[in-house]
Write a protein that holds these residues in place. Structure first.
Motif, mmCIF file in Angstrom:
data_model
loop_
_atom_site.group_PDB
_atom_site.id
_atom_site.type_symbol
_atom_site.label_atom_id
_atom_site.label_comp_id
_atom_site.label_asym_id
_atom_site.label_seq_id
_atom_site.Cartn_x
_atom_site.Cartn_y
_atom_site.Cartn_z
ATOM 1 N N LEU A 77 10.541 13.118 9.480
ATOM 2 C CA LEU A 77 11.948 12.789 9.230
ATOM 3 C C LEU A 77 12.741 12.757 10.537
ATOM 4 C CD1 LEU A 77 12.638 14.946 6.028
ATOM 5 C CD2 LEU A 77 12.061 12.515 6.150
ATOM 6 N N GLU A 78 12.419 13.680 11.448
ATOM 7 C CA GLU A 78 13.134 13.715 12.724
ATOM 8 C C GLU A 78 12.822 12.475 13.554
ATOM 9 O OE1 GLU A 78 15.765 14.855 15.585
ATOM 10 O OE2 GLU A 78 15.528 15.569 13.515
ATOM 11 N N ARG A 79 11.584 12.027 13.537
ATOM 12 C CA ARG A 79 11.242 10.792 14.252
ATOM 13 C C ARG A 79 12.006 9.610 13.673
ATOM 14 N NH1 ARG A 79 6.006 13.044 13.940
ATOM 15 N NH2 ARG A 79 5.407 11.655 12.220
ATOM 16 N N HIS A 80 12.150 9.596 12.340
ATOM 17 C CA HIS A 80 12.890 8.512 11.696
ATOM 18 C C HIS A 80 14.366 8.554 12.111
ATOM 19 C CE1 HIS A 80 14.856 6.237 8.449
ATOM 20 N NE2 HIS A 80 13.705 5.591 8.342
ATOM 21 N N ARG A 81 14.948 9.736 12.165
ATOM 22 C CA ARG A 81 16.342 9.863 12.587
ATOM 23 C C ARG A 81 16.548 9.300 14.001
ATOM 24 N NH1 ARG A 81 15.348 15.240 10.535
ATOM 25 N NH2 ARG A 81 16.306 15.514 8.471
ATOM 26 N N LYS A 99 0.819 -1.202 0.000
ATOM 27 C CA LYS A 99 0.000 0.000 0.000
ATOM 28 C C LYS A 99 0.863 1.267 0.000
ATOM 29 C CE LYS A 99 -3.862 -2.182 2.446
ATOM 30 N NZ LYS A 99 -4.715 -2.142 3.671
ATOM 31 N N VAL A 100 2.154 1.097 0.145
ATOM 32 C CA VAL A 100 3.068 2.247 0.223
ATOM 33 C C VAL A 100 3.555 2.579 -1.182
ATOM 34 C CG1 VAL A 100 5.217 3.154 1.183
ATOM 35 C CG2 VAL A 100 3.759 1.653 2.561
ATOM 36 N N HIS A 101 3.048 3.677 -1.728
ATOM 37 C CA HIS A 101 3.358 4.060 -3.112
ATOM 38 C C HIS A 101 4.082 5.401 -3.170
ATOM 39 C CE1 HIS A 101 -0.280 1.476 -4.671
ATOM 40 N NE2 HIS A 101 0.620 0.764 -4.016
ATOM 41 N N ALA A 102 4.918 5.684 -2.184
ATOM 42 C CA ALA A 102 5.508 7.019 -2.064
ATOM 43 C C ALA A 102 6.638 7.286 -3.040
ATOM 44 C CB ALA A 102 6.002 7.234 -0.633
ATOM 45 N N ALA A 103 7.284 6.249 -3.538
ATOM 46 C CA ALA A 103 8.473 6.442 -4.373
ATOM 47 C C ALA A 103 8.178 6.133 -5.834
ATOM 48 C CB ALA A 103 9.621 5.558 -3.874
ATOM 49 N N SER A 104 8.666 6.987 -6.705
ATOM 50 C CA SER A 104 8.544 6.789 -8.147
ATOM 51 C C SER A 104 9.704 7.504 -8.810
ATOM 52 C CB SER A 104 7.205 7.342 -8.658
ATOM 53 O OG SER A 104 7.154 8.753 -8.480
ATOM 54 N N VAL A 105 9.776 7.401 -10.122
ATOM 55 C CA VAL A 105 10.775 8.141 -10.885
ATOM 56 C C VAL A 105 10.097 9.405 -11.415
ATOM 57 C CG1 VAL A 105 12.389 8.095 -12.819
ATOM 58 C CG2 VAL A 105 11.932 5.993 -11.522
ATOM 59 N N HIS A 124 3.871 12.418 -0.551
ATOM 60 C CA HIS A 124 2.916 11.333 -0.346
ATOM 61 C C HIS A 124 2.701 11.078 1.149
ATOM 62 C CE1 HIS A 124 1.221 7.250 -0.491
ATOM 63 N NE2 HIS A 124 0.858 7.556 -1.716
ATOM 64 N N PRO A 125 1.451 10.864 1.578
ATOM 65 C CA PRO A 125 1.179 10.699 3.010
ATOM 66 C C PRO A 125 1.825 9.466 3.640
ATOM 67 C CG PRO A 125 -0.792 10.265 1.692
ATOM 68 C CD PRO A 125 0.217 10.885 0.781
ATOM 69 N N MET A 126 2.249 8.479 2.838
ATOM 70 C CA MET A 126 2.900 7.289 3.394
ATOM 71 C C MET A 126 4.425 7.352 3.232
ATOM 72 S SD MET A 126 0.233 4.231 2.464
ATOM 73 C CE MET A 126 0.212 3.376 4.024
ATOM 74 N N LEU A 127 4.932 8.575 3.098
ATOM 75 C CA LEU A 127 6.370 8.766 2.941
ATOM 76 C C LEU A 127 7.168 8.076 4.050
ATOM 77 C CD1 LEU A 127 8.826 10.285 1.644
ATOM 78 C CD2 LEU A 127 8.308 12.157 3.218
ATOM 79 N N GLY A 128 6.698 8.187 5.284
ATOM 80 C CA GLY A 128 7.439 7.624 6.417
ATOM 81 C C GLY A 128 7.658 6.134 6.301
ATOM 82 N N LYS A 129 6.695 5.432 5.721
ATOM 83 C CA LYS A 129 6.816 3.979 5.588
ATOM 84 C C LYS A 129 7.725 3.583 4.427
ATOM 85 C CE LYS A 129 2.440 2.801 7.770
ATOM 86 N NZ LYS A 129 1.174 2.021 7.675
ATOM 87 N N ALA A 130 8.053 4.538 3.558
ATOM 88 C CA ALA A 130 8.943 4.248 2.437
ATOM 89 C C ALA A 130 10.404 4.566 2.755
ATOM 90 C CB ALA A 130 8.518 5.031 1.204
ATOM 91 N N ARG A 165 13.992 4.244 4.042
ATOM 92 C CA ARG A 165 14.802 3.064 4.337
ATOM 93 C C ARG A 165 15.126 3.019 5.830
ATOM 94 N NH1 ARG A 165 18.497 4.310 -0.891
ATOM 95 N NH2 ARG A 165 17.112 3.380 -2.440
ATOM 96 N N PRO A 166 15.153 1.845 6.426
ATOM 97 C CA PRO A 166 15.370 1.726 7.872
ATOM 98 C C PRO A 166 16.846 1.861 8.253
ATOM 99 C CG PRO A 166 15.052 -0.441 6.932
ATOM 100 C CD PRO A 166 14.844 0.535 5.797
ATOM 101 N N VAL A 167 17.434 2.964 7.850
ATOM 102 C CA VAL A 167 18.850 3.237 8.156
ATOM 103 C C VAL A 167 18.959 4.677 8.631
ATOM 104 C CG1 VAL A 167 19.770 1.528 6.528
ATOM 105 C CG2 VAL A 167 19.290 3.855 5.739
ATOM 106 N N PRO A 168 19.957 5.011 9.431
ATOM 107 C CA PRO A 168 20.044 6.356 10.024
ATOM 108 C C PRO A 168 20.106 7.486 9.010
ATOM 109 C CG PRO A 168 21.566 4.831 11.104
ATOM 110 C CD PRO A 168 21.027 4.116 9.911
ATOM 111 N N GLU A 169 20.761 7.248 7.873
ATOM 112 C CA GLU A 169 20.988 8.339 6.926
ATOM 113 C C GLU A 169 19.819 8.584 5.970
ATOM 114 O OE1 GLU A 169 23.041 4.579 5.287
ATOM 115 O OE2 GLU A 169 22.735 5.588 7.232
ATOM 116 N N ALA A 170 18.766 7.777 6.035
ATOM 117 C CA ALA A 170 17.693 7.872 5.044
ATOM 118 C C ALA A 170 16.974 9.226 5.084
ATOM 119 C CB ALA A 170 16.686 6.745 5.241
ATOM 120 N N ALA A 171 16.654 9.719 6.273
ATOM 121 C CA ALA A 171 15.915 10.977 6.383
ATOM 122 C C ALA A 171 16.721 12.137 5.813
ATOM 123 C CB ALA A 171 15.538 11.246 7.837
ATOM 124 N N ASP A 172 17.997 12.193 6.133
ATOM 125 C CA ASP A 172 18.835 13.278 5.619
ATOM 126 C C ASP A 172 19.024 13.156 4.109
ATOM 127 O OD1 ASP A 172 19.124 14.484 8.079
ATOM 128 O OD2 ASP A 172 20.991 13.430 8.559
#
Length: 253
Positions: free
Chosen positions: A245-249, A138-144, A181-187, A189-196
């Motif tokens: 993004l800050e919560r993800h960091r 259901k997470v469609h936040a990323a595209s080209v 996209h409203p589901m950006l947070g779920k897209a 990547r589960p790594v520290p540098e993703a938000a930045d």
């Protein structure tokens, strides 16, 4: 079909969820500098738009490729493949996996080498810090994202949204500014540098495509921009998601 620039046309269509809620869909046609054409995305056009598309493109023979830029937009690929069997069908890796009845070109559009083939006419941008495909479908936040170089028009599916009222209400009520996209947070990547990485990408895109006059956004609307709007709206959209993004960091220290 609406012509937005000398060499750019946009098709708006219907896409109903559960057969009821029409969230819309889109496809864009671009005339290349060499006189041939490219389609961005696939949409099963109605009879009227089909006739216009074929008349403009020599019965479809002048369409070199159909470039599908959102990994989850697969529904109309086969019908466009049937309509334009001579055109290269280019998609993402997920297109090749989930629409196997289509004769896909081996190249995938998220690959810079594939994008390079169209650099005379198009600029591409892939959001950094995001997974194109996640375990939650259901997470469609990323595209080209694609930008037509001559007109400056941007074609984007889902990554950037425009909230617009449906039908005749859309002519009365104002569109929203550009939003992620409203589901950006779920897209992310589960790594520290993703938000930045995502924030840096968004700021760079705001600057690099600053003179964008029009955005064709899937499921919503064509948004006309005044000078400076692209940059200001994209930076505003980034500010809106900064708490996320800050919560993800913090979650991935």
């Amino acid at each position: 079909m609406q012509q937005l620039a000398e060499d750019f046309w946009n098709f708006r269509g219907h896409h109903r969820i559960a057969g009821v809620l029409d969230v819309g869909t889109q496809m864009s046609l671009i005339r290349r500098a060499n006189g041939r054409f490219l389609l961005l995305d696939s949409y099963s056009v109605d009879e009227d738009d089909r006739a216009k598309l074929l008349a403009l493109t020599g019965n479809g023979d002048l369409i070199e490729a159909i470039i599908n830029v959102h990994p989850f937009h697969t529904l109309h690929c086969y019908s466009m493949h049937q309509l334009l069997p001579r055109a290269r069908m280019i998609g993402t890796r997920r297109h090749q996996q989930h629409a196997p009845t289509v004769r896909w070109d081996p190249a995938v559009i998220e690959d810079p080498a594939t994008q390079q083939q169209f650099r005379d006419d198009l600029d591409f941008s892939v959001p950094e810090g995001l997974d194109q495909v996640t375990s939650d479908e259901k997470v469609h936040a990323a595209s080209v994202l694609v930008r037509h170089r001559r007109s400056g028009i941007v074609h984007v599916d889902d990554t950037l949204n425009v909230l617009a009222a449906p039908g005749w209400l859309g002519k009365l009520l104002p569109q929203s500014r550009l939003k992620f996209h409203p589901m950006l947070g779920k897209a992310l990547r589960p790594v520290p540098e993703a938000a930045d990485a995502f924030a840096s990408w968004a700021r760079a895109l705001a600057s690099q495509w600053a003179d964008t006059p029009t955005v064709c956004a899937a499921h919503s609307a064509v948004r006309q921009l005044k000078q400076g709007d692209w940059q200001s709206e994209l930076l505003h959209a980034l500010a809106d998601v900064e708490p996320l993004l800050e919560r993800h960091r913090k979650a991935h220290l």
